[in-house]
Design an enzyme around this catalytic site. Structure first.
Site, PDB file in Angstrom:
ATOM      1  N   ARG A 169     -67.193 -22.829  33.660  1.00  0.00           N
ATOM      2  CA  ARG A 169     -68.102 -24.091  32.734  1.00  0.00           C
ATOM      3  C   ARG A 169     -69.441 -23.809  32.757  1.00  0.00           C
ATOM      4  O   ARG A 169     -70.027 -23.737  31.617  1.00  0.00           O
ATOM      5  CB  ARG A 169     -67.461 -25.223  33.144  1.00  0.00           C
ATOM      6  N   ASP A 198     -61.400 -19.230  32.730  1.00  0.00           N
ATOM      7  CA  ASP A 198     -61.280 -20.399  32.275  1.00  0.00           C
ATOM      8  C   ASP A 198     -61.240 -20.354  30.715  1.00  0.00           C
ATOM      9  O   ASP A 198     -61.733 -19.290  30.221  1.00  0.00           O
ATOM     10  CB  ASP A 198     -61.997 -21.449  33.052  1.00  0.00           C
ATOM     11  N   HIS A 273     -55.687 -22.289  30.532  1.00  0.00           N
ATOM     12  CA  HIS A 273     -56.743 -22.008  30.803  1.00  0.00           C
ATOM     13  C   HIS A 273     -57.177 -20.555  30.498  1.00  0.00           C
ATOM     14  O   HIS A 273     -57.934 -20.026  31.331  1.00  0.00           O
ATOM     15  CB  HIS A 273     -57.316 -22.433  32.087  1.00  0.00           C
ATOM     16  N   ASP A 335     -52.189 -24.423  36.601  1.00  0.00           N
ATOM     17  CA  ASP A 335     -52.505 -25.890  36.059  1.00  0.00           C
ATOM     18  C   ASP A 335     -52.423 -25.965  34.580  1.00  0.00           C
ATOM     19  O   ASP A 335     -52.887 -25.044  33.946  1.00  0.00           O
ATOM     20  CB  ASP A 335     -53.684 -26.536  36.763  1.00  0.00           C
ATOM     21  N   GLU A 336     -52.187 -27.306  34.142  1.00  0.00           N
ATOM     22  CA  GLU A 336     -52.588 -27.782  32.892  1.00  0.00           C
ATOM     23  C   GLU A 336     -52.090 -26.600  31.874  1.00  0.00           C
ATOM     24  O   GLU A 336     -53.100 -26.083  30.933  1.00  0.00           O
ATOM     25  CB  GLU A 336     -54.064 -28.005  32.756  1.00  0.00           C
ATOM     26  N   TRP A 402     -53.853 -31.055  43.774  1.00  0.00           N
ATOM     27  CA  TRP A 402     -54.974 -31.565  43.110  1.00  0.00           C
ATOM     28  C   TRP A 402     -54.703 -32.798  42.505  1.00  0.00           C
ATOM     29  O   TRP A 402     -55.506 -33.755  42.330  1.00  0.00           O
ATOM     30  CB  TRP A 402     -55.568 -30.497  42.356  1.00  0.00           C
ATOM     31  N   TYR A 427     -62.795 -34.179  44.794  1.00  0.00           N
ATOM     32  CA  TYR A 427     -63.447 -33.833  43.373  1.00  0.00           C
ATOM     33  C   TYR A 427     -64.975 -34.099  43.362  1.00  0.00           C
ATOM     34  O   TYR A 427     -65.489 -34.979  43.106  1.00  0.00           O
ATOM     35  CB  TYR A 427     -62.722 -34.120  42.024  1.00  0.00           C
ATOM     36  N   ASP A 429     -67.236 -33.046  41.830  1.00  0.00           N
ATOM     37  CA  ASP A 429     -68.007 -33.189  40.583  1.00  0.00           C
ATOM     38  C   ASP A 429     -67.974 -34.584  40.004  1.00  0.00           C
ATOM     39  O   ASP A 429     -68.688 -34.988  39.024  1.00  0.00           O
ATOM     40  CB  ASP A 429     -67.561 -32.260  39.388  1.00  0.00           C
ATOM     41  N   TRP A 477     -66.221 -28.603  39.991  1.00  0.00           N
ATOM     42  CA  TRP A 477     -66.202 -28.302  38.541  1.00  0.00           C
ATOM     43  C   TRP A 477     -67.606 -28.564  37.921  1.00  0.00           C
ATOM     44  O   TRP A 477     -68.130 -29.454  38.367  1.00  0.00           O
ATOM     45  CB  TRP A 477     -64.788 -29.235  38.148  1.00  0.00           C
ATOM     46  N   THR A 478     -67.522 -27.690  36.737  1.00  0.00           N
ATOM     47  CA  THR A 478     -69.034 -27.804  36.427  1.00  0.00           C
ATOM     48  C   THR A 478     -69.119 -27.929  35.006  1.00  0.00           C
ATOM     49  O   THR A 478     -70.276 -27.672  34.500  1.00  0.00           O
ATOM     50  CB  THR A 478     -69.772 -26.437  36.446  1.00  0.00           C
TER      51      THR A 478
HETATM   52  C1  ACM Z   1     -57.586 -28.994  37.842  1.00  0.00           C
HETATM   53  O1  ACM Z   1     -58.487 -29.775  38.115  1.00  0.00           O
HETATM   54  N1  ACM Z   1     -57.089 -28.866  36.611  1.00  0.00           N
HETATM   55  C2  ACM Z   1     -56.800 -28.146  39.086  1.00  0.00           C
END
Ligand code: ACM
Ligand code: ZN
Length: 544
Positions: A169, A198, A273, A335-336, A402, A427, A429, A477-478
């Protein structure tokens, strides 16, 4: 007066002597302070119990710091303990891979451990016992390099104690990553999870696919949040953002980390991602593209298709990554990954049919298992975010929990390793104080005491299941951390709380004591010249 020595019982917050307070983060298992101090001078020698190269490496970082800050380094020789030496002995009978015993007397220092990693940990304790000027990058005049007399017996609670950094990011230069790794070592954190790919950027050179970085590391715009009239607005910034690490850069980072006994775990995200990769290779998506490197944050529908070409591509990439990184573990994301594209793709639907799978979740499980099998041929094991539990866990996978603790609990109950990094506590961030007083970030509220109070072993687990909880990690996370200073501001001092969660026995944890020691640690952060948050000094802690 019974004795000049002030001896403190095990479990007391800080060992105190009249000469100097003893403040160590993470808090050691046992720490007893005595009157007096040892002074390091140019005539002090480091004496090793053998001339083993790893053992020499374990003292090199501290010696290098002395050279920078004090203007002298210590001769390192193999031999026997003597006055004015720091004697480091490997003792095969000593229990624990990272454990150490450190005895500082007025005339000599003795370190004992089973491994060079244990010796290194002791040197990081010495680093915190020396005056804060040890962190200076230039020789400092007028400092007495004294270390309080102390007996420390120490070992970590968990094997895995990590920080993660998202360089997709917003990119962090090789030099900044190196600074970050030194901060991990300073806190006795031993895993650096490097989030390298990502939607918003592909940040590692892959020799076979140069377009991954030529195209995938550059985005032309991004969304940024601004605060206006008390409301949060998202605006587009049409500033291009780019950056990646060459494989030579990676090797330099790895060498630096190895000197600090930090294992670097690379993450290559799949099947989701993946938009930066798909912008370079749209033929590996279900729809065919075209795509741009993403400038929005969130979860995107376009993911890797399960066509054969995707596996050939990912296996080529993982072959290069596996050759580069000595870590036994490679993080494959997981993930996601929304299943919409797969549900409408004839290739993916044909896979589900021919493999006799129930649905797209089982298809993801098959995807991850196939990658796991491939990586095992390279001698590697996988870690994935907790979504890899859905549709069935790959046989040897380790789960990074997570979305809460449920993923970790489920993994441990299935006798799979779990690393706890719930978004509710880990987390980094998220806001660490009232948003009105803080730089804009993604949301949430995780003050340092919330991090500190976290216990990685969920109550639901039996003692046998709890053994599968390998440890804990803070994630940075940024999306809204545009500069490295801003990343550091989010990471510290909460990273110090992560370190104590991962290291210190539960019975010795005490937030007030931690905060008192943090005040000393801050002098060291100042000497390092890092940006960090101090709002915990102003905001009142709500009791848990
Ligand atoms: C995540 O925060 N998607 C691992
Ligand atoms: Zn498909």
């Amino acid at each position: 007066m019974l004795s000049a020595a002030l001896v403190l019982a095990i479990g007391v917050c800080r060992a105190e002597s009249s000469a100097q307070q003893v403040n160590i983060i993470p808090q050691p298992v046992s720490c007893v302070a005595h009157e007096g101090e040892f002074t390091v001078g140019p005539k002090t020698r480091i004496v090793l119990s053998s001339s083993d190269a790893e053992l020499q490496r374990s003292v090199a970082v501290l010696n290098g710091m002395l050279l920078k800050a004090a203007g002298f380094s210590l001769p390192v020789v193999a031999g026997k303990a003597a006055d004015n030496t720091i004697y480091c002995a490997i003792n095969p009978k000593f229990a624990g891979d990272e454990a150490y015993r450190l005895t500082v007397e007025k005339k000599r220092i003795r370190i004992e451990a089973r491994t060079p990693h244990g010796i290194f940990n002791a040197t990081q304790t010495l680093r915190q016992l020396l005056p804060p000027q040890i962190e200076n990058r230039q020789p400092t005049q007028g400092v007495r390099w004294s270390i309080p007399c102390v007996e420390i017996d120490d070992a970590p609670r968990f094997d895995y104690r990590g920080l993660h950094l998202d360089v997709c990011r917003h990119f962090a230069s090789k030099e900044d990553v190196i600074r970050f790794i030194d901060l991990l070592a300073f806190h006795k954190l031993n895993r650096f999870h490097w989030h390298l790919t990502d939607d918003q950027g592909w940040r590692i050179e892959i020799k076979k696919y140069p377009e991954l970085t030529a195209i995938g590391s550059v985005r032309t715009r991004e969304q940024f949040g601004v605060e206006q009239d008390g409301k949060r607005e998202r605006v587009w910034m049409t500033k291009s953002h780019s950056g990646f690490y060459t494989q030579d850069d990676v090797r330099q980072v790895l060498a630096y980390a190895a000197d600090r006994f930090v294992t670097v775990i690379p993450e290559v995200e799949m099947p989701g991602h993946a938009k930066a990769a798909l912008s370079a290779h749209p033929e590996l998506s279900c729809s065919g593209g075209p795509f741009e490197v993403e400038g929005c944050w969130g979860v995107l529908e376009d993911i890797f298709c399960t066509r054969e070409e995707t596996f050939a591509f990912l296996e080529d990439i993982l072959t290069e990554v596996a050759a580069l990184f000595p870590s036994e573990y490679i993080h494959i994301g997981g993930d996601e990954a929304p299943k919409l594209r797969w549900s409408r793709c004839h290739v993916c639907q044909e896979r589900i049919k021919s493999l006799g799978l129930k649905d797209e979740h089982e298809l993801q499980s098959w995807f991850i298992t196939r990658i796991e099998k491939f990586l095992s041929t390279k001698g590697k094991r996988i870690i994935g975010w907790d979504e890899i539990l859905e549709g069935g866990l790959a046989p040897n996978a380790t789960v990074m929990s997570w979305r809460g603790t449920e993923g970790g609990i489920a993994a441990a109950k299935q006798h799979h390793g779990a690393i706890m990094t719930p978004y509710t506590h880990m987390y980094l961030d998220y806001y660490q104080a009232d948003p009105k007083t803080e730089p804009y970030t993604i949301g949430g509220y995780i003050p340092i005491w919330t991090v500190y109070d976290y216990n990685p072993v969920p109550q639901e687990l039996t003692a046998d299941q709890a053994k599968y909880i390998l440890g804990v990690q803070g994630n940075i996370w940024t999306e809204y951390q545009l500069t490295f200073d801003n990343m550091l501001y989010m990471a510290f001092p909460r990273g110090a709380a992560v370190a104590e969660v991962g290291w210190t026995p539960l019975a010795l944890k005490n937030y007030d004591c931690f905060q008192a020691r943090l005040l000393d640690l801050m002098k060291r952060y100042d000497a390092m010249g890092i940006t960090y948050n101090t709002s915990f000094l102003k905001e009142e802690r709500k009791q848990p």
